[in-house]
Design an enzyme around this catalytic site. Sequence first.
Site, mmCIF file in Angstrom:
data_model
loop_
_atom_site.group_PDB
_atom_site.id
_atom_site.type_symbol
_atom_site.label_atom_id
_atom_site.label_comp_id
_atom_site.label_asym_id
_atom_site.label_seq_id
_atom_site.Cartn_x
_atom_site.Cartn_y
_atom_site.Cartn_z
ATOM 1 N N GLY A 214 19.845 72.633 27.332
ATOM 2 C CA GLY A 214 19.490 73.751 27.667
ATOM 3 C C GLY A 214 18.044 73.834 28.258
ATOM 4 O O GLY A 214 17.973 75.265 29.209
ATOM 5 N N ASP A 215 17.348 73.142 27.765
ATOM 6 C CA ASP A 215 16.074 73.250 29.059
ATOM 7 C C ASP A 215 14.494 72.591 29.002
ATOM 8 O O ASP A 215 14.142 71.490 29.076
ATOM 9 C CB ASP A 215 15.256 74.889 28.019
ATOM 10 C CG ASP A 215 13.585 74.656 28.633
ATOM 11 O OD1 ASP A 215 14.066 74.670 29.961
ATOM 12 O OD2 ASP A 215 12.992 74.697 27.752
ATOM 13 N N PHE A 216 16.181 71.036 29.862
ATOM 14 C CA PHE A 216 16.019 69.734 30.342
ATOM 15 C C PHE A 216 14.889 69.699 31.050
ATOM 16 O O PHE A 216 15.371 69.673 32.583
ATOM 17 C CB PHE A 216 17.318 69.061 30.707
ATOM 18 C CG PHE A 216 16.950 67.704 29.887
ATOM 19 C CD1 PHE A 216 16.695 66.828 28.586
ATOM 20 C CD2 PHE A 216 17.148 66.861 31.224
ATOM 21 C CE1 PHE A 216 16.228 65.778 28.895
ATOM 22 C CE2 PHE A 216 16.349 65.137 31.410
ATOM 23 C CZ PHE A 216 16.389 64.487 30.460
#
Length: 243
Positions: A214-216
């Site tokens: 989700g926040d790669f």
Amino acid sequence: MSMKDSKPNLSNFQITGIVERLFGFTPSSIRPLPSYDDQNFIVTTLEGKEYVLKVMNSEISLDLSLLELQTDIMNFLQKRGLPVQTVLPTLTGQLMSLEEIDCGFGVKSYMVRLMTYLPGTVLGKMTCTPQILYETGKIAATVDNVLLQMEHPCLESLQRKNFIWSLASVPLLKQYLPVIDGDPMQQIVKGVIEQYQIQVEPKLSSFRKCINHGDFNDHNILVESDDSSNYKIADLLSCLIHG
């Protein structure tokens, strides 16, 4: 509640007291780390061991199901060989502790976690080579495949309506377009949002949902050199997990 009101602002004195009481050691040094809406620190013991102390913002700190799920996912990935931080227990064996703290906005509840510290260089500071880009894509795919095996009673907590970090909420980004007025990138971002609304949004209900990082991004990936003078992924940061 605005981010300004919910983001913690603990002093080093407060951090020292929390670490001593919850984890049983006195920090010899405390260094702040960047964070969007939480507060992160590297805390070092007198013996030189380093840990990351994370203080969650007061809004998400009340979502115990979500935080429990995030903690369990990190441990799930770590046990399967992924380079992620491990959450360490308090003196009483808890993986999280909800603390009542006054950061200057009145007393609020903040969830506190202590995690292992993994050294490395943020990918965003590196000159990207085909090899490191390949390694980055490979580990992203590996995380997704491993998370397909994840079962947990709190998975429904990931379904947060109008959560701006979710790929299902891309149109919410339109409100931030004025921030980049005059920047040529604005038209590109605007075009992507418009294409999303035309091509993706009408089909959302037919897409398979899954768990992903989700926040790669290049500021949540640490790399280090290996014995062959190449670089490898040393750590994946951030607990943002989306459904």
